[in-house]
Motif scaffolding. Structure first.
Motif, PDB file in Angstrom:
ATOM      1  N   SER A   1       0.826  -1.210   0.000  1.00  0.00           N
ATOM      2  CA  SER A   1       0.000   0.000   0.000  1.00  0.00           C
ATOM      3  C   SER A   1       0.857   1.256   0.000  1.00  0.00           C
ATOM      4  O   SER A   1       0.355   2.354  -0.145  1.00  0.00           O
ATOM      5  CB  SER A   1      -0.958  -0.010   1.200  1.00  0.00           C
TER       6      SER A   1
ATOM      7  N   GLU B   1      -2.457  -5.957  -0.287  1.00  0.00           N
ATOM      8  CA  GLU B   1      -2.256  -5.926   1.164  1.00  0.00           C
ATOM      9  C   GLU B   1      -2.115  -4.491   1.600  1.00  0.00           C
ATOM     10  O   GLU B   1      -1.408  -3.701   0.974  1.00  0.00           O
ATOM     11  CB  GLU B   1      -0.991  -6.710   1.548  1.00  0.00           C
ATOM     12  N   VAL B   2      -2.786  -4.168   2.696  1.00  0.00           N
ATOM     13  CA  VAL B   2      -2.824  -2.771   3.125  1.00  0.00           C
ATOM     14  C   VAL B   2      -2.357  -2.639   4.567  1.00  0.00           C
ATOM     15  O   VAL B   2      -2.769  -3.405   5.440  1.00  0.00           O
ATOM     16  CB  VAL B   2      -4.268  -2.210   3.020  1.00  0.00           C
TER      17      VAL B   2
ATOM     18  N   PRO C   1      -2.846  -0.435   7.682  1.00  0.00           N
ATOM     19  CA  PRO C   1      -3.927   0.514   8.003  1.00  0.00           C
ATOM     20  C   PRO C   1      -3.431   1.836   8.591  1.00  0.00           C
ATOM     21  O   PRO C   1      -3.829   2.236   9.674  1.00  0.00           O
ATOM     22  CB  PRO C   1      -4.783  -0.263   9.001  1.00  0.00           C
TER      23      PRO C   1
ATOM     24  N   MET D   1      -4.765   4.380   3.950  1.00  0.00           N
ATOM     25  CA  MET D   1      -6.204   4.516   3.806  1.00  0.00           C
ATOM     26  C   MET D   1      -6.553   5.527   2.711  1.00  0.00           C
ATOM     27  O   MET D   1      -7.454   5.307   1.906  1.00  0.00           O
ATOM     28  CB  MET D   1      -6.815   4.940   5.137  1.00  0.00           C
TER      29      MET D   1
ATOM     30  N   LEU E   1      -6.698   4.098  -0.827  1.00  0.00           N
ATOM     31  CA  LEU E   1      -7.510   2.930  -1.160  1.00  0.00           C
ATOM     32  C   LEU E   1      -8.359   3.154  -2.411  1.00  0.00           C
ATOM     33  O   LEU E   1      -8.464   2.293  -3.285  1.00  0.00           O
ATOM     34  CB  LEU E   1      -8.410   2.530   0.021  1.00  0.00           C
TER      35      LEU E   1
ATOM     36  N   PHE F   1      -9.213  -6.090  -0.635  1.00  0.00           N
ATOM     37  CA  PHE F   1      -8.179  -5.581   0.260  1.00  0.00           C
ATOM     38  C   PHE F   1      -7.939  -6.556   1.398  1.00  0.00           C
ATOM     39  O   PHE F   1      -8.879  -7.146   1.946  1.00  0.00           O
ATOM     40  CB  PHE F   1      -8.579  -4.222   0.856  1.00  0.00           C
TER      41      PHE F   1
ATOM     42  N   ILE G   1      -6.257  -6.371   5.011  1.00  0.00           N
ATOM     43  CA  ILE G   1      -5.759  -5.321   5.903  1.00  0.00           C
ATOM     44  C   ILE G   1      -5.019  -5.904   7.100  1.00  0.00           C
ATOM     45  O   ILE G   1      -5.557  -6.729   7.855  1.00  0.00           O
ATOM     46  CB  ILE G   1      -6.931  -4.427   6.366  1.00  0.00           C
TER      47      ILE G   1
ATOM     48  N   ALA H   1      -6.809   1.509  12.245  1.00  0.00           N
ATOM     49  CA  ALA H   1      -7.143   0.225  11.645  1.00  0.00           C
ATOM     50  C   ALA H   1      -8.639   0.125  11.406  1.00  0.00           C
ATOM     51  O   ALA H   1      -9.089  -0.272  10.324  1.00  0.00           O
ATOM     52  CB  ALA H   1      -6.664  -0.913  12.544  1.00  0.00           C
TER      53      ALA H   1
ATOM     54  N   THR I   1      -9.651   2.249   8.538  1.00  0.00           N
ATOM     55  CA  THR I   1      -9.243   1.683   7.252  1.00  0.00           C
ATOM     56  C   THR I   1     -10.195   0.564   6.828  1.00  0.00           C
ATOM     57  O   THR I   1     -10.566   0.463   5.654  1.00  0.00           O
ATOM     58  CB  THR I   1      -7.790   1.151   7.331  1.00  0.00           C
ATOM     59  N   ILE I   2     -10.594  -0.279   7.829  1.00  0.00           N
ATOM     60  CA  ILE I   2     -11.533  -1.361   7.507  1.00  0.00           C
ATOM     61  C   ILE I   2     -12.821  -0.767   6.942  1.00  0.00           C
ATOM     62  O   ILE I   2     -13.348  -1.209   5.927  1.00  0.00           O
ATOM     63  CB  ILE I   2     -11.864  -2.210   8.767  1.00  0.00           C
TER      64      ILE I   2
ATOM     65  N   ALA J   1     -12.302   0.532   3.440  1.00  0.00           N
ATOM     66  CA  ALA J   1     -12.124  -0.562   2.486  1.00  0.00           C
ATOM     67  C   ALA J   1     -13.461  -1.237   2.206  1.00  0.00           C
ATOM     68  O   ALA J   1     -13.761  -1.587   1.064  1.00  0.00           O
ATOM     69  CB  ALA J   1     -11.119  -1.574   3.036  1.00  0.00           C
TER      70      ALA J   1
END
Lengths: 675, 442
Positions: free
Chosen positions: B92, B121-122, B124, B129, B132, B143, B145, B167, B170-171, B174
């Motif tokens: 990322s 793969e990210v 977070p 973010m 994305l 994604f 994470i 995190a 970011t979830i 995503a």
């Protein structure tokens, strides 16, 4: 263990000996006295030939040696005995230098200690012989110095050397004073009725206290303090006096050149080109190159190819005469042909054989296996080569389900075993698994059938798997040793409790001066073979010394202990233990196994049992989770390698029931703990 | 049948005292795995191939990834790529244009269907973010994470550069962009973790996560900072019994929440399995692109019939030079023989809860069926009787309890596989040597 010890046993009951050690009176101290060597009473004392001799002009003129010019009364055979590190080999170096046998250089350090292990450990393993020419009061003397090992494990070598001597130099460190091996070696010499010259070495040290050592010598050995010679072998101080004392105080060998030739083989070496090189002491007559001689032991005849003196290197002289000590090469191809203790005589003049030695008896046994079975042949040839020059090691083929084919070797003692291993590794580059040492137990059989089967009522058990059941045995016996411990008195309490823990019985205790105590204990040999000495050293901050001699067998409550894995006995882990020690040794074995058997999918009970009774248990818990967390494309090669390795390892596992036991686990349990 | 894994290894770029990372992985069917070799910082537990880059060489890295993708796809003569996975490293950190460029290259060489799974793969972090959306536009449709933990203290110990709040954000972002196609990576067996705190963390995660979860037990790898700390006694990790309990507890909890376990560490609901990763476990071909990437594929272009294990050069600088010079940075090529291929199929396949079915095995081993290989062994029989292993009409697989102990069972299975294959080879050799008077009585 050795000729003299065995003989001593027959003559003196143990207890009397033990209690008597203080009251030994030196009967033969006066060197002017004519005395009879009991060991060789078959030899008649004849008047010494007194022809006139042409003196050898220079001592280093080796080629001019005419041995016929050294009648017995110009010969002195002596050895040096001492506790480890008291300076025996250094004194030997000085004696060699002063008599011109070797050049005087800085590099002469333990010239007689040829083996790497000897130089590293500062001990002598193999006795060496050197003939020295010494001019004393206008007369040329031939002094034969036989350098002996200092440790009790090699007392077989010591007593062999002593048998070729009439006197000894007993070296004592001026700082350390009398130590355990000083005592043991003293008795060997004393009982062989040799003239003993006490030499106090290292007087140059800052803490040297020769006066104190002199009074110890007076007290323990009953030798007047005036007889002690104070020297510094390192600096050469007073070493000349030692040589004079050798001539003055040690009697010449009783041997006549007019008798038929008769010689004692007291040592042998193996040379790949010439075969056996035997060290002999000529007790009568003469022998020369080309003579045909007979070995009394085998009755085989040989022709003398080469003979001469050891100075300390071989120095061919073509002849040897009564009273002299030297080497002989006579086409013996196998070291077994030169039996130590054998008598040699001329083919046309048979003589009665000398009594010789009883073979050394192995007292400590250990299994030896190659690290990998592919190395078996290599290890075999290394062991064979090494035993060629150390006939006191007994070799028996053995095999273990876990460790494969190997040997059970018998040694005179622990140091002997360690030295053997070290030589195997250093001189033959062999890597071996050595199992924890065991001792030879005996069983007195009660079943008539078994007695018939074994051909005797008493059997020796070397392999624990062959331990006969209680029901067919009237009693079990275990080997005992009489241990001598010398230590500063502040450690007495700790030492006494250590000894009690080892099932030892105190026989005697004596203050050898106002600070040092000598204690005698009767030990089961089994209790001292593994780690006793290390513990003694550590609890006394290194000040205690220990030595032992064999003391026969005693009845003991021995039992066979099984090790079970999930209820199944493991044959290679069967151990013979004293009932009192069963719990502690069973627990220790279970713990070591627990640490070395990998966890499996099921729980594993590791138990020590006597008969059907479990006395100790450890549990190896089952794996609850064993799976790699991340496994994708990237790292699969590494994962596959690991799994393949495990799969390969699995094929080599020893299966006890369904428990897989890796070889390493056996090694960890069986092998000696590294210090 | 083929997975392209384009792989970026990580490079950590130290600039103004800050670490900068870029990383890619790509996968396909043939999958490809692209690795971006750069990270901003080193995680304390990670022994992955990652680097701290000295210069800003994103552009060159992009070109090289494209070049290697092109070369390897040509060598494989792949016609259709079914999945791409950008991993690493920290992919990322790469510029979305890099991802777009690589995907363009893939489409240029083989058909990349609309349905192809393209995962990134990210990490977070706020920066991750913020990109994305651009990654989605570049063609990413899934994604993964790296949440690792929801405890900020633990994130620090692990050396992660994000917070639990970041995190969660970011979830959320995503999921907004790729609903139903977001995976969350979590780690257990972390220093000082208890079963109870793990349970709490899991419930928290279950409230925010999408349809896919990967749970990894923290593995102490030699050479990592964490390994040293544990060796030195500075940090303690939970005992094996505790981590085993954490694993079982997570399996139960996820099951209760509708997540089906389909692999040792992977769980999905609504059939949201990772197709890319499934292709590894099913023993399919894949191409690895990027420094240190691995691939497994046949090279028909060179007249090959057997599968090759290919490893790309590890160091990004050297790899780039090689790609520039000869079009790819393959450092090692090893032909997998029949046994080695079956071993991989077995080891990978058994990680799936569905195991290896008869038909699947037959694809790789037409001569020796699963029953013929494993049915006779007493070791295997014991495993079957213990209920940890199942061999039935469906195929060979682990039971629920057995899966947690797979690595204890695999050596026995591998020993048996090798024995049967070598016996089979000897038998064939033997019958070949004879005149064919009668048919083989087998």
């Amino acid at each position: 263990m050795s000729f003299s010890l065995v003989k001593r046993w027959c003559e003196t009951p143990l207890l009397r000996r033990v209690l008597q050690f203080k009251t030994y009176r030196r009967k033969i101290l006066n060197y002017n006295m004519t005395y009879t060597l009991l060991r060789h009473r078959w030899m008649k004392r004849l008047p010494v030939l007194s022809s006139s001799f042409k003196m050898i002009s220079t001592q280093t003129d080796k080629d001019a040696v005419d041995l016929s010019k050294f009648p017995a009364d110009r010969i002195r055979n002596f050895c040096i005995i001492a506790h480890i590190d008291h300076g025996k080999s250094t004194l030997a170096d000085r004696l060699l230098e002063m008599t011109g046998a070797i050049a005087k250089t800085e590099k002469n350090k333990q010239v007689l200690d040829k083996l790497q292990v000897e130089r590293e450990r500062g001990i002598t393993v193999k006795a060496q012989t050197a003939s020295l020419f010494y001019n004393h009061e206008g007369q040329q003397y031939l002094l034969n110095l036989i350098d002996t090992p200092g440790h009790v494990d090699f007392s077989y070598e010591v007593s062999r050397s002593i048998s070729a001597c009439q006197g000894v130099l007993l070296i004592v460190d001026a700082n350390q004073g009398i130590q355990a091996q000083t005592v043991a070696n003293f008795y060997l010499a004393f009982e062989a009725q040799l003239a003993i010259i006490p030499v106090i070495n290292k007087i140059d040290l800052k803490n040297a206290d020769p006066e104190r050592v002199e009074s110890q010598i007076e007290k323990v050995f009953d030798i007047p303090r005036e007889e002690c010679i104070r020297i510094s072998a390192k600096l050469g101080t007073n070493v000349e006096n030692v040589l004079q004392a050798v001539v003055d105080r040690i009697p010449p060998p009783e041997a006549s050149i007019d008798d038929p030739f008769k010689a004692l083989v007291f040592d042998s070496n193996f040379d790949h080109y010439r075969g056996v090189v035997a060290n002999i002491a000529v007790f009568g007559g003469r022998v020369k190159k080309g003579d045909r001689i007979v070995s009394a032991y085998l009755g085989k005849t040989y022709e003398v190819n080469e003979l001469g003196l050891l100075r300390p290197d071989e120095h061919s002289t073509g002849k040897l005469f009564a009273g002299q000590v030297g080497y002989i090469v006579a086409g013996m191809k196998d070291v077994k042909e030169a039996q130590i203790g054998d008598t040699l005589y001329l083919q046309e003049q048979p003589v009665e054989a000398l009594p010789g030695f009883k073979p050394a008896k192995a007292m400590v046994f250990a299994g030896m296996y190659p690290m990998d079975q592919s190395e078996y042949q290599g290890l075999r040839s290394a062991i064979e080569k090494l035993t060629l020059n150390d006939s006191s090691v007994t070799v028996q083929r053995d095999s273990s389900l876990a460790l494969g084919a190997g040997w059970r070797l018998g040694f005179l003692g622990l140091l002997h075993m360690e030295v053997f291993n070290q030589r195997l590794e250093q001189e033959y580059n062999a890597s071996v698994i050595v199992t924890a040492p065991t001792v030879p137990y005996k069983a007195v059989l009660s079943s008539a059938k078994l007695i018939k089967e074994h051909g005797s009522k008493e059997i020796t058990i070397v392999n624990p798997a062959q331990f006969p059941d209680r029901t067919v045995v009237s009693e079990y016996l275990e080997p005992m040793v009489l241990g001598t411990i010398l230590a500063p008195d502040s450690y007495t309490g700790k030492i006494m409790s250590l000894c009690l823990n080892r099932r030892a019985v105190q026989k005697n205790m004596l203050y050898i001066d106002d600070q040092r105590v000598m204690m005698k204990y009767l030990f089961p040999l089994n209790e001292v073979v593994v780690d006793f000495y290390d513990l003694l050293k550590s609890l006394s901050s290194g000040y205690a010394s220990f030595d032992y001699e064999n003391a026969g067998y005693q009845a003991a409550d021995l039992i066979k202990m099984d090790i079970l894995l999930n209820g199944r006995p493991v044959e290679e882990l069967i151990t013979i233990v004293h009932r009192d020690r069963a719990y502690s040794s069973g627990k220790a074995m279970c713990e070591r196994l627990k640490d070395s058997i990998p966890r499996q999918m099921f729980e594993i009970a590791v138990q020590a049992a006597i008969g059907s009774k479990v006395i100790a248990r450890e549990t190896i818990k089952a794996y609850k989770k064993n799976v790699l967390a991340k496994c994708y494309g990237g790292d699969i090669t590494r994962k596959m390698k690991l799994l393949k390795k495990q799969a390969e390892g699995k094929k080599k596992m020893r299966l006890i029931g369904s428990v897989e036991v890796p070889k390493d686990a056996f090694i960890n349990v069986l092998k000696r703990k590294q210090k | 049948m083929f997975t392209l894994t384009l792989k970026f290894s990580r490079v950590v770029n130290k600039r103004n005292g800050k670490w900068k990372i870029v990383q890619i992985l790509v996968g396909s069917s043939p999958s490809s795995f692209l690795q971006w070799p750069y990270c901003l910082r080193r995680c304390s537990y990670c022994n992955f191939n990652k680097y701290i880059s000295r210069d800003n060489n994103d552009h060159m890295m992009t070109e090289c990834l494209q070049k290697e993708t092109e070369t390897l796809l040509q060598l494989s003569q792949v016609s259709c790529v079914t999945s791409v996975f950008f991993g690493g490293g920290t992919p990322s950190l790469a510029h979305p244009s890099t991802v777009a460029a690589v995907l363009e290259t893939v489409s240029g060489q083989a058909s990349l269907s609309e349905k192809a799974e393209v995962t990134l793969e990210v990490n977070p972090t706020p920066v991750g973010m913020s990109k994305l959306e651009d990654f989605c536009r570049a063609g990413v449709n899934r994604f993964s994470i790296g949440v690792q933990s929801l405890q900020d203290d633990d994130l620090k110990i692990l050396g992660r550069d994000h917070s639990s709040r970041q995190a969660l954000q970011t979830i959320e972002e995503a999921r907004r962009l790729c609903p139903g196609r977001v995976s969350v990576d979590v780690m257990f067996g972390r220093p000082k973790q208890s079963v109870e705190s793990w349970e709490n963390e899991l419930s928290k995660l279950l409230r925010v996560c999408d349809d896919h979860m990967s749970l990894y037990q923290l593995t102490l790898e030699r050479g990592t900072q964490l390994f040293k700390q544990v060796q030195g006694g500075e940090v303690t990790v939970p005992a094996e019994d505790v981590t085993a309990e954490m694993y079982q507890c997570a399996r139960r909890t996820l099951h209760q929440h509708g997540f089906l376990q389909y692999e040792v560490s992977n769980f999905a609901k609504h059939k949201a399995v990772s197709h890319h990763n499934m292709s590894y476990w099913k023993g399919r071909q894949y191409i690895g692109v990027g420094p240190g990437a691995h691939g497994r594929f046949v090279l028909p272009g060179e007249g090959g019939v057997a599968r090759e294990a290919r490893t790309q050069t590890l160091e990004p600088d050297v790899w780039m030079r090689e790609v520039q010079q000869r079009g790819h940075g393959t450092r090692r090529r090893i032909q997998l023989n029949h046994l080695e291929l079956l071993e991989e199929v077995l080891v990978m396949g058994m990680r799936m809860t569905e195991g290896i079915n008869h038909k699947h095995w037959e694809l790789f081993s037409p001569q020796l069926s699963l029953r013929e290989v494993f049915g006779r062994s007493t070791d295997v029989q014991e495993l079957l009787q213990s209920g940890r292993l199942i061999l039935d009409d469906r195929g060979l697989r682990c039971s629920w309890d057995g899966l947690a102990l797979l690595d204890s069972m695999l050596p026995a299975l591998l020993v048996e596989l090798e024995r049967q294959i070598s016996q089979r080879l000897q038998r064939d050799h033997h019958t070949d040597g004879q005149t064919k008077k009668t048919s083989n009585p087998r």
